[in-house]
Design a protein around this motif. Structure first.
Motif, PDB file in Angstrom:
ATOM      1  N   ARG A 132       0.814  -1.281   0.027  1.00  0.00           N
ATOM      2  CA  ARG A 132      -0.096  -0.212   0.045  1.00  0.00           C
ATOM      3  C   ARG A 132       0.977   1.491  -0.018  1.00  0.00           C
ATOM      4  O   ARG A 132       0.580   2.103  -0.526  1.00  0.00           O
ATOM      5  CB  ARG A 132      -1.094   0.167   1.059  1.00  0.00           C
ATOM      6  N   ALA A 133       2.009   1.165   0.773  1.00  0.00           N
ATOM      7  CA  ALA A 133       2.804   2.218   0.737  1.00  0.00           C
ATOM      8  C   ALA A 133       3.596   2.562  -0.621  1.00  0.00           C
ATOM      9  O   ALA A 133       3.693   3.535  -1.114  1.00  0.00           O
ATOM     10  CB  ALA A 133       4.052   2.218   1.840  1.00  0.00           C
TER      11      ALA A 133
ATOM     12  N   ASN B 213       2.209   6.688  -7.019  1.00  0.00           N
ATOM     13  CA  ASN B 213       1.337   7.619  -7.139  1.00  0.00           C
ATOM     14  C   ASN B 213       2.233   9.098  -7.166  1.00  0.00           C
ATOM     15  O   ASN B 213       2.075  10.191  -7.911  1.00  0.00           O
ATOM     16  CB  ASN B 213       0.173   7.860  -6.390  1.00  0.00           C
ATOM     17  N   ARG B 214       2.969   9.341  -5.973  1.00  0.00           N
ATOM     18  CA  ARG B 214       3.754  10.528  -5.686  1.00  0.00           C
ATOM     19  C   ARG B 214       4.814  10.806  -6.698  1.00  0.00           C
ATOM     20  O   ARG B 214       4.994  11.778  -7.158  1.00  0.00           O
ATOM     21  CB  ARG B 214       4.264  10.341  -4.220  1.00  0.00           C
TER      22      ARG B 214
ATOM     23  N   LYS C 259       2.580   1.457  -3.401  1.00  0.00           N
ATOM     24  CA  LYS C 259       1.551   2.087  -4.515  1.00  0.00           C
ATOM     25  C   LYS C 259       1.443   3.729  -4.236  1.00  0.00           C
ATOM     26  O   LYS C 259       1.383   4.550  -5.303  1.00  0.00           O
ATOM     27  CB  LYS C 259      -0.017   1.694  -4.415  1.00  0.00           C
ATOM     28  N   GLY C 260       1.609   4.192  -2.850  1.00  0.00           N
ATOM     29  CA  GLY C 260       1.698   5.686  -2.740  1.00  0.00           C
ATOM     30  C   GLY C 260       2.718   6.318  -3.004  1.00  0.00           C
ATOM     31  O   GLY C 260       2.743   7.142  -3.816  1.00  0.00           O
TER      32      GLY C 260
ATOM     33  N   ILE D  66       5.483  -0.009   9.374  1.00  0.00           N
ATOM     34  CA  ILE D  66       5.524  -0.070   7.843  1.00  0.00           C
ATOM     35  C   ILE D  66       6.194   1.187   7.236  1.00  0.00           C
ATOM     36  O   ILE D  66       6.249   2.159   7.824  1.00  0.00           O
ATOM     37  CB  ILE D  66       4.124  -0.605   7.037  1.00  0.00           C
ATOM     38  N   HIS D  67       6.783   0.991   6.079  1.00  0.00           N
ATOM     39  CA  HIS D  67       7.109   2.015   5.462  1.00  0.00           C
ATOM     40  C   HIS D  67       6.269   3.210   5.034  1.00  0.00           C
ATOM     41  O   HIS D  67       5.114   2.701   5.017  1.00  0.00           O
ATOM     42  CB  HIS D  67       7.883   1.819   4.250  1.00  0.00           C
ATOM     43  N   ASN D  68       6.573   4.428   4.758  1.00  0.00           N
ATOM     44  CA  ASN D  68       5.750   5.444   4.436  1.00  0.00           C
ATOM     45  C   ASN D  68       6.089   5.680   3.016  1.00  0.00           C
ATOM     46  O   ASN D  68       7.354   5.484   2.376  1.00  0.00           O
ATOM     47  CB  ASN D  68       5.434   6.660   5.379  1.00  0.00           C
ATOM     48  N   PRO D  69       5.230   6.258   2.261  1.00  0.00           N
ATOM     49  CA  PRO D  69       5.559   6.412   0.640  1.00  0.00           C
ATOM     50  C   PRO D  69       6.726   7.198   0.439  1.00  0.00           C
ATOM     51  O   PRO D  69       7.648   6.996  -0.467  1.00  0.00           O
ATOM     52  CB  PRO D  69       4.131   6.934   0.240  1.00  0.00           C
TER      53      PRO D  69
END
Lengths: 387, 182
Positions: free
Chosen positions: A297-298, A304-305, A300-301, A373-376
């Motif tokens: 999920r991260a 997108n960024r 994919k973020g 979890i990692h952040n984007p």
């Protein structure tokens, strides 16, 4: 439909706002699971809690065993009794189960194990996330076998892959692991449960021959033997020892080769039908992220960024981690300049990716050792350093 | 509507988790076209310890499920305020239980600060347990367009135990109507 009436349905069709743990339990019930044997452990306990409440309402059974060893043996026995069975645990419990997951592989017993991962080794981080059990699900038990392991990344997928896990277990006759993690287990989002008629249910093949002529381990063309249930008149044989088609121990290299080759090949040769990945913005990607579970999920973020900044990044999300999608990754390696692998461990999937790319591109692991979890942004920073 | 991140935080026993669950559920199930993800701090704490819950709301798919930079921070205790105020983004919006939180210079980055004596309002209804819902009403009224009053009322009627519903709806209404003095 009123809430009260819904309580007694196998399939609670409708929109819900719930956690991954509850969704996984509902998935199992929707596909007809009728036996849960387990020992509660954080962060998986809500699965046992849901099954303890729901199974008796549906004519099933819930047993809280004395430990995880008894739990896994209990669900193997229940499966031979003819019901779809499962357990749920976390790393420390999975460690206790591995010996008898091996027994399940050797006796070709359909069942499902959910592992909601937390930080390890040992008791590690009971309440916080990890993705450190990747290799354990592959190599945990001794001997050669090919496991099927599924990795959801949303509440919806916890439901759907719980169904799929049972379907693979029934189709190929083996214990299947649904590998979740604490973030997924405890986060809440929308779950849409479809109409009962829309749920695909695969049931194990029954023998077509007569009880007198039946050979319990004689495979069909897809290498999977039909499975008789104890009490139906057919001979039922279970042993962890190397056995022939009758199920009798036959301890020599020829029988070993034939049997162990077959229980591996029934998965290897059907790999194409089993492996599932999600591809996101890969068509024109110059960089790729390979990710799985909540971290995807991260990732994919990050994609997108990065795209907003004009960096061509795509995501290959592993839905089945075992069998591993070697071929897809090798093809990707020919396309991109670098592959990034963020994971909450010290390089377990990264090593598999390195193996699969055959030196055709650079691979960089981005590791967290557990607890978060990692952040984007963190993943993006790594890519920006190269782009 | 692009991604919005809200954190509710206080101490265990104030019903912080319920706040996040009600908002998340109202948005996911009742607000057309919007998605939400709710996560909670999860640890060995119990009643009296710090508690927080995050709700991310977005039209379209929510990729990262956790909060990164808070657009809204709702603090119901001093400890929670101190712990999480650094996470409020520059120009974010701060809500505080004014009798339980002492603002300091960290609050200056907030574009707006809304203060409410939620616990006192709840006590006037017979129990401080309604403070979380009074605060939710206050947040709902002052964050236009993120989650609606109608959805919240529907969800509260569905999720809160029947004998507590009426008082909670009054608490919500009082929160909605409360005018912050700053």
């Amino acid at each position: 439909m009123s809430k009260q009436k819904q309580e007694f349905l196998e399939v609670r069709t409708g929109e819900h706002f719930t956690t991954g743990n509850h969704a996984a339990a509902e998935g199992a019930l929707s596909v007809g699971c009728k036996f849960f044997g387990g020992y509660p452990i954080t962060p998986s306990s809500e699965i046992a809690e849901t099954m303890a409440l729901r199974l008796p309402q549906l004519g099933g059974n819930f047993v809280q065993f004395e430990d995880e060893i008894a739990s896994i043996v209990g669900i193997l026995g229940a499966s031979w009794g003819g019901v779809k069975s499962m357990t749920a645990t976390s790393g420390p419990g999975y460690s206790l189960m591995v010996e008898n997951i091996g027994l399940g592989m050797m006796t070709e017993t359909p069942c499902v194990i959910i592992n909601v991962q937390r930080g390890g080794p040992s008791t590690g981080l009971p309440t916080l996330v990890g993705q450190q059990d990747i290799m354990q699900t592959k190599w945990g038990a001794h001997g050669d076998f090919e496991p099927i392991v599924l990795c959801p990344n949303s509440v919806q997928e916890c439901f759907e892959l719980a169904i799929e896990a049972f379907n693979y277990a029934e189709k190929f006759r083996l214990p299947v692991t649904l590998l979740m993690d604490e973030v997924l287990g405890h986060m809440s989002e929308r779950l849409i449960i479809p109409d009962a008629s829309k749920i695909t249910k695969i049931e194990r093949k029954k023998p077509k021959d007569s009880p007198e002529n039946h050979l319990p381990y004689k495979p069909d063309e897809n290498l999977v033997p039909p499975m008789a249930v104890a009490g139906e008149g057919y001979r039922v044989m279970m042993t962890g020892l190397t056995h022939d088609e009758r199920g009798y121990p036959d301890l020599n290299p020829e029988t070993q080769d034939k049997q162990v080759r077959r229980i591996n090949d029934k998965i290897r040769l059907n790999k194409k039908d089993i492996i599932r990945v999600e591809e996101y913005m890969l068509d024109d990607a110059e960089y790729a992220i390979i990710s799985f579970g909540s971290v995807a999920r991260a990732a994919k973020g990050t994609v997108n960024r990065a795209r907003k900044k004009g960096i061509k990044v795509g995501l290959l999300r592993l839905i089945t981690i075992w069998p591993f999608p070697d071929e897809r990754i090798e093809a990707l390696a020919k396309q991109v300049k670098k592959i990034y692998v963020p994971e909450i461990n010290y390089g377990q999937i990264t090593r598999e990716v390195e193996r699969s790319v055959h030196g055709k591109t650079e691979v960089k692991g981005i590791f967290k050792l557990g607890g978060a979890i990692h952040n984007p942004q963190e993943i993006l920073k790594e890519i920006e350093g190269d782009a | 509507m692009s991604r919005v991140e809200i954190r509710f935080a206080g101490f265990g026993g104030q019903g912080i988790g319920l706040m996040g669950r009600l908002v998340g559920e109202a948005v996911s199930l009742l607000e057309e076209g919007k998605n939400s993800v709710m996560t909670q701090s999860y640890g060995p704490e119990s009643r009296g310890g710090a508690s927080s819950t995050d709700v991310v709301i977005e039209e379209g798919e929510i990729d990262y499920p956790k909060a990164t930079e808070l657009d809204y921070f709702v603090a119901l205790s001093e400890e929670a305020y101190q712990k999480y105020i650094p996470k409020l983004k520059e120009g974010g919006i701060l809500f505080v239980e004014e009798d339980l939180v002492t603002l300091d210079e960290n609050a200056k980055k907030a574009k707006k600060i809304f203060k409410i004596p939620a616990t006192k309002i709840a006590e006037s209804l017979g129990s401080r347990l309604y403070a979380n819902i009074a605060m939710l009403g206050f947040v709902c009224a002052n964050t236009k367009g993120i989650f609606s009053e109608e959805a919240m009322i529907t969800i509260m009627k569905e999720k809160i135990k029947a004998r507590f519903v009426e008082k909670n709806l009054i608490a919500f209404q009082k929160g909605m109507e409360y005018k912050s003095d700053s």
